[in-house]
Design a protein around this motif. Structure first.
Motif, mmCIF file in Angstrom:
data_model
loop_
_atom_site.group_PDB
_atom_site.id
_atom_site.type_symbol
_atom_site.label_atom_id
_atom_site.label_comp_id
_atom_site.label_asym_id
_atom_site.label_seq_id
_atom_site.Cartn_x
_atom_site.Cartn_y
_atom_site.Cartn_z
ATOM 1 N N LEU E 178 60.357 -5.967 -38.243
ATOM 2 C CA LEU E 178 59.292 -5.117 -37.698
ATOM 3 C C LEU E 178 58.982 -3.931 -38.604
ATOM 4 O O LEU E 178 57.854 -3.421 -38.605
ATOM 5 C CB LEU E 178 59.662 -4.624 -36.300
ATOM 6 N N GLY E 257 64.500 0.961 -20.992
ATOM 7 C CA GLY E 257 63.041 0.967 -20.839
ATOM 8 C C GLY E 257 62.503 1.658 -19.601
ATOM 9 O O GLY E 257 61.461 2.294 -19.648
ATOM 10 N N PRO E 267 61.273 5.352 -23.006
ATOM 11 C CA PRO E 267 60.980 5.547 -24.437
ATOM 12 C C PRO E 267 59.770 6.445 -24.685
ATOM 13 O O PRO E 267 58.696 6.226 -24.123
ATOM 14 C CB PRO E 267 60.691 4.120 -24.932
ATOM 15 N N THR E 269 59.402 7.677 -28.123
ATOM 16 C CA THR E 269 59.142 7.614 -29.560
ATOM 17 C C THR E 269 58.871 6.152 -29.901
ATOM 18 O O THR E 269 59.282 5.238 -29.174
ATOM 19 C CB THR E 269 60.339 8.103 -30.405
ATOM 20 N N LEU E 270 58.205 5.953 -31.022
ATOM 21 C CA LEU E 270 57.881 4.603 -31.449
ATOM 22 C C LEU E 270 59.165 3.780 -31.641
ATOM 23 O O LEU E 270 59.244 2.613 -31.241
ATOM 24 C CB LEU E 270 57.105 4.707 -32.771
ATOM 25 N N LEU E 273 60.704 2.857 -28.308
ATOM 26 C CA LEU E 273 59.900 1.809 -27.679
ATOM 27 C C LEU E 273 60.248 0.435 -28.254
ATOM 28 O O LEU E 273 60.426 -0.548 -27.526
ATOM 29 C CB LEU E 273 58.414 2.108 -27.919
ATOM 30 N N ILE E 274 60.352 0.379 -29.556
ATOM 31 C CA ILE E 274 60.590 -0.911 -30.226
ATOM 32 C C ILE E 274 62.001 -1.423 -29.937
ATOM 33 O O ILE E 274 62.199 -2.604 -29.638
ATOM 34 C CB ILE E 274 60.327 -0.778 -31.737
ATOM 35 N N HIS E 277 62.147 -2.983 -26.526
ATOM 36 C CA HIS E 277 61.514 -4.293 -26.384
ATOM 37 C C HIS E 277 62.309 -5.390 -27.079
ATOM 38 O O HIS E 277 62.441 -6.499 -26.555
ATOM 39 C CB HIS E 277 60.078 -4.244 -26.920
ATOM 40 N N ILE E 278 62.830 -5.111 -28.245
ATOM 41 C CA ILE E 278 63.562 -6.147 -28.975
ATOM 42 C C ILE E 278 64.895 -6.445 -28.287
ATOM 43 O O ILE E 278 65.329 -7.604 -28.203
ATOM 44 C CB ILE E 278 63.754 -5.721 -30.450
ATOM 45 N N ASP E 280 65.452 -6.243 -25.098
ATOM 46 C CA ASP E 280 65.101 -7.000 -23.902
ATOM 47 C C ASP E 280 64.779 -8.451 -24.269
ATOM 48 O O ASP E 280 65.255 -9.394 -23.613
ATOM 49 C CB ASP E 280 63.872 -6.327 -23.268
ATOM 50 N N LEU F 281 54.980 -6.063 -26.591
ATOM 51 C CA LEU F 281 55.417 -5.178 -27.677
ATOM 52 C C LEU F 281 54.246 -4.753 -28.543
ATOM 53 O O LEU F 281 54.055 -3.563 -28.829
ATOM 54 C CB LEU F 281 56.455 -5.917 -28.543
ATOM 55 N N PHE F 288 50.809 3.332 -28.674
ATOM 56 C CA PHE F 288 51.548 4.517 -29.140
ATOM 57 C C PHE F 288 50.945 5.038 -30.452
ATOM 58 O O PHE F 288 50.687 6.226 -30.606
ATOM 59 C CB PHE F 288 53.026 4.153 -29.372
ATOM 60 N N ARG F 311 53.637 9.512 -19.474
ATOM 61 C CA ARG F 311 54.584 10.345 -20.207
ATOM 62 C C ARG F 311 53.885 11.025 -21.384
ATOM 63 O O ARG F 311 52.810 10.601 -21.799
ATOM 64 C CB ARG F 311 55.765 9.496 -20.713
#
Lengths: 316, 316, 316, 316, 316, 316
Positions: E178, E257, E267, E269-270, E273-274, E277-278, E280, F281, F288, F311
């Motif tokens: 990513l 999350g 989350p 921050t970027l 967030l990532i 998701h990964i 999960d 994602l 974001f 948020r």
């Protein structure tokens, strides 16, 4: 009694206005240079319109309050499909001179006709103690007078004088059809429950001028008020079978269907299940119809966003 | 009256048993070869134990039913920490000969002492019509007798004879402390509300033998039953201020705190807010304490999984 | 064709049994000494009963599978209100010899009569392209044959042969009444939507023997299958107005009312709103009625706990 | 140090104003003719008031920013119960000259008295390592200084200088009473947990001028900050029993009671359960009291709508 | 060290068995005639199998407990696809003689190879203090040993020795991709966060024999344990930028999350967030794969019902 | 074709403006003295700006409507970081003269390059009927033209011309990587599903000028529209395996992951699970990134409050 000559729905831009209106909102606002002005909202039985008082706002502010009927002079200005009334003079109309029927929206069908229909349903009840119970309610002049007048809600559905009666009658007409459609239904219990399910609403709202919640509406609510009214009437007729009273209480308590909507019990009898569903259907159909009607003149296939339904409604 | 000589908590594996028990469950089961046998559950005030009837199950099945007290002969067998009683003979004990106090769990503190404490709180009420109202309830012999006996729940907290009284007393002791702690509280309203908040539970359950819901418990529920009892008592004393009645109804209606837990109104007064929180605290502390107590002999830091709390509880 | 002489509801304990049944469950179990036996469940159109095969279970296990019809010899044993059949010999009945109507529950009203009523409704449709669309569906022999047979659900409501037809007819009878009751309804759209709302269910379930979900039932579901069927029929008739197609799709997509119940859109037209409510009402009334009927012989005012409704139902 | 002569609550319409205020909001707005003006909000310890700068807004905008204290000249205008200040001149007050105690609301009870009471509770702790832990916190000058100053929330409850201390003290006074009321409670653990449950809030907010969240308040939050502070103090005293540390962490982590309110664990010990409930009670009682207090002058039985509680509150 | 000759997946019905197994469940049950017997569950790295001890159950029950490895003699019996072992004799294997690798499932990829890959990722970190931090963790022998062994969950995904390492490596491989795919990502922060996100799990579970939660797993949980471990390592390296520490804490705290899944922060921050998701995705893909694998031999297109996913999974 | 010389992002306060813009909002407002003025919002591919028309608002109002491109004269005024344009003259630009690419935001990467990349993925598909299916879609000129233009959402993510293509390409690039990372994935099904998952969005929105929902977007929605498009293409190629079609439908139906987000089925295959997660994602990362980008010039570590994410987002 004040009789109106001109109704809001007929006012055209550019016309002079000298007419009486119910004031449903009043707020003192503030221009850039500190000059106060009044934003008001005017209502009669045909609709609502914005009003402005630019001059001497502080003084006019003392002359009337929200909920009053005023006799106003001014002029109608317009842009697009909206009218606004600039008011230059006014006086409060004394309560004794006000015929509320001129200022509040009212059911389309005649109230006395609807009430007569309701009474016909009552006379068809076969079970003596249920008929006696309903007589207890609808031979009571105070209850009857309020029941003919109350709206069925403050803002969601049947929000007009006679709305509770109209909603109740609509519900029992549908229930009556269902007794022919489904088997195993106690017809008299179902119709009685349908008639009484919202009876507590006569005390939940105030509707002498602007529709609002009463104190007991907020603190107790129509579901429990209805049970208290039921208990009082049952006590007054004597020999009412306890098990029937319990089923009737259950039906009234559970008619919102779920805890989330304020019912302390969920439907556990066939009759309670049916009253809940028909009540819900009738309220939502009316809310859809009225909302579509309110935006019938917009050139869109869609109504504005409906906050309670959380959606736009398709007008076709 | 039947008096017990041996209690369940004292039965040891290998012992012969000839004693009376309350039957709380009874199911006819089926062995591989078609031989029926009876699974039963026996109870007295000290605990519960499984029982089996291997021989002549069909015949024994007709002799007694769930909820009966039986006089049973048999033997205790054991594995690990669990005892099971194999029953070889029995007879039903006639209801007239049964002292339920021997078979149902009972509050630890004495019921009469607790009731006396409750009455002391009532006597401290300063507001005449509130004191009159409470006298209306607690000078009523039928209500008082039931109130001393009812559990506070069917399975969650204070599940024993006198549990409702114990819970009520605990709540008002805490409320009393809060009236010294916070400002702006109407003490008499708060204490009265605390005393009456669960009063409808005396009709919500049946507790003459096995604890269960009554029909009106399931159809109407203790919250609304309580309002009906309140209205009846208020009617009987006359001159009760309507606004106080309304606040009291609100407090009782909203004491579960949220719609999801069956309150048709959420707390909107300081007193209603506080009663809700203290009721919730007291119920949950008791539920934790009892659940920890039930597993005090397991050699784990944790109780078994608690279904309502959806968690294991740490015993330390 | 296999014709039954004895039905499950008539079997008495102690009788010898030599009759055919549909096997709806089959599990090999294990006694304490390692001896295998078979637990099975037998069904015909009048009910269900447990069965046991104690001897030679391994061998019998190979002779038939779940979903087969077997001809079984054995004897009925009983305890309380439950019958159990001990099977000592059996053979599988060939599919060609099975008349499923003997083994599966079936709608009370006659299927052909109901279908004729449905066709009457279709002939009353005034709008040519909607009538053509309905002819497209109900002049299609494959669809018609399946539609007459499918249940309306796997376990909740109208769970019997002809259940989908019965439910659909009940819904449109109610919708028909509503078109007289409410204003502003597009009758032909409403009735067409009512007829087609659950049409995808003919492919959602398998119902040749045991009722179950089909693969596409689980992966796609009746709501979207219905849209695909609709699109295919619309394509075949030509000149179908796109805006009507869109409203019909919307009505079918939104008939579960909320996202939570699997509708990808919530009702945004009056007709969609009404079909959702009447569908919901009819399903729940049937579920209540059937559940009450199933426990009509228990000596309690209450049904057992209903898992989907999460409540006991009061039988009165 | 700047000392105020006139406080917001005492300003009357028509008066000239020459006083210092904290600026809590500042927005440049735009009149119809393109003329910019400033909307500001002014605060001191007695309340808040709207302000307007009509002339030379662009220039004044550069002179001060949100969070500054300004010395302003102008006049008070009024309508209804609201005052507005029209500002014609101003200068920024240098930070060094600002005594924040003049501009921010402050707890009613004296901060030093409350802190002394807290220390008394600490001295009553019997368990040496828990007392040592608390000394670690409250003999730490930086922590103590911040703890005496921090509010308990940004907008919900105890939103004033000293609010965290007041809330904490209120909680432990109540916990102290509960240790006498309930059995099986570890008093020292409970009181220690009560004292420390919100300790992380000293870093969650900024409160040197306007109350706001800090970066770590938003990214980490007081619950986890509190655990980090606890770990640091435990590390510094040595020989702290690991099992007690774990229970203390659990209590602090779970004090919001549910996942939905940001606790990563739900209460699993009696002490954690109790701290959660008392914390919740104290926060909500304070929020009710303050909200009622804020609208004490309105002539209604009801407060305005409270957004977090999603209800109107009844003032009686 | 005990070495196994025969593994569970290879045992055939009818064979004699003399082999060692880990006991994962043990319950004393009760036949119809009061004869006790033992139900046990046996495990090795290739699978699990039921076992029964019919004779002398009380005596054998004292010889071993759940979690022990036993050397058992008996025979395999079978029906359908299931094997069961009837045990006639056994002895406990001393812990010192047990090589757990024989009895617990283990990651498919080699643990040392995976760990080497992880170390390669660490060496690629450019930011000195982040690399130092990771060295702090993975040059710590105790942490490393546990990290190589821990499962990633008790029952949902990667439930095997090395599962945490496998999951972590899978997550960072995806995160690495990513960083090439999206712009604006802080690669070193992202990879460091990916490596550490579940680090607290080494203390959340016990995995020396049967996988279970540890006390601190239940009371504190891996999210907060991870923060505590992070703080300890940061403290030991000095000069770690506070803002980076805060972002790292945030990423670890928010990796579930939502509040509902136990994250005290969501989350913001970027990178956070990532990682959420990964994490999960990887957990759920593994859970699907393992569940499909477990039912690969059933002749159905569908797995059994998966309780956490609340669905059947389509195997194709 | 109208070509712009000046773009919104380059307009400085104090400059004269004579340029064309897309009008995205237009409202007639009302000054204190009854003077109407127009509030409008202007857009080009570089951003948006507020506009005001103070003079002759009623007349200008008739000249253009929301969604038109206008050629406007006026001047830029400014305060803080916001520009506003006061318009003194304008004319509507005829649609034929409008190149929308000048007025709508557009994907950063070139649309033709992205489309070529997409086609490369299609050519790599091995399964003949899946490749034929994709050719059916992407050799269809109408679909292709719309697919290159559509945004991926109305307001959440990829809200620009080419956004749907960009999102789709991003998703399949990630899916491609996952096929190397995880075992047991049907690559061609996964990539095909990734390409088609949002295909219905080309009809869900209108994007010829202002982005909005289409009627079928609101009534049917992209999920079901996509299925209808899929069915049409499958019908046109013949011999498409029914089981693959079913899995593809399932993947498309379930790609929102849960009922709450409008999927009528939840993922039940590995490929559906993965597409859902990668879609989610990619949408959120883009949302974001764009939101952070929009507030890059604010001097705060935080973005404004994001309503859908509920948020503030940390910019670092």
């Amino acid at each position: 009694m004040k009789v109106k000559a001109v109704y809001i729905k007929d006012i055209k831009p550019g016309e002079k206005v000298s007419e009486s209106f119910l004031v449903t909102e009043k707020n003192l606002a503030f221009s850039q240079r500190g000059a106060p002005y009044l934003n008001i909202r005017l209502k009669d039985k045909t609709g609502e319109v914005e009003g402005k008082i630019w001059e001497n706002a502080i003084e006019w502010d003392k002359v009337f309050k929200k909920g009053d009927v005023i006799q106003a002079q001014g002029g109608a200005v317009s842009f697009k499909s909206t009218i606004q009334i600039t008011i230059t003079g006014l006086r409060k109309v004394e309560d004794a001179d006000v015929s509320l029927a001129e200022y509040l929206p009212v059911a389309k069908e005649g109230i006395d006709e609807m009430f007569a229909d309701l009474m016909t349903f009552i006379e068809q009840i076969q079970t003596p103690y249920l008929k006696a119970l309903l007589h207890g309610f609808f031979h009571d002049e105070k209850i009857t007078a309020m029941f003919k007048k109350a709206p069925a809600a403050k803002g969601f559905h049947h929000v007009y004088i006679g709305g509770l009666l109209e909603h109740t009658l609509s519900v029992i007409r549908l229930l009556d059809q269902l007794t022919h459609h489904y088997q195993g239904i106690n017809r008299d219990l179902l119709i009685t429950g349908g008639i009484l399910h919202d009876i507590g609403k006569i005390y939940e709202y105030s509707y002498d001028s602007i529709f609002d919640y009463s104190d007991q509406g907020r603190l107790v609510g129509h579901i429990v008020i209805g049970i208290e009214m039921l208990d009082a009437k049952i006590a007054s007729i004597g020999d009412f079978p306890e098990y029937v009273a319990m089923e009737l209480r259950h039906l009234m308590l559970s008619h919102h269907g779920t805890y989330e909507f304020g019912s302390p019990k969920r439907p556990k009898t066939l009759e309670a299940l049916i009253v809940h569903h028909i009540d819900d259907l009738d309220a939502k159909v009316n809310a859809f119809q009225e909302f579509i009607e309110d935006s019938r003149n917009d050139d869109s296939h869609w109504t504005p966003f409906h906050k309670l339904f959380e959606r736009f409604i398709y007008k076709g």
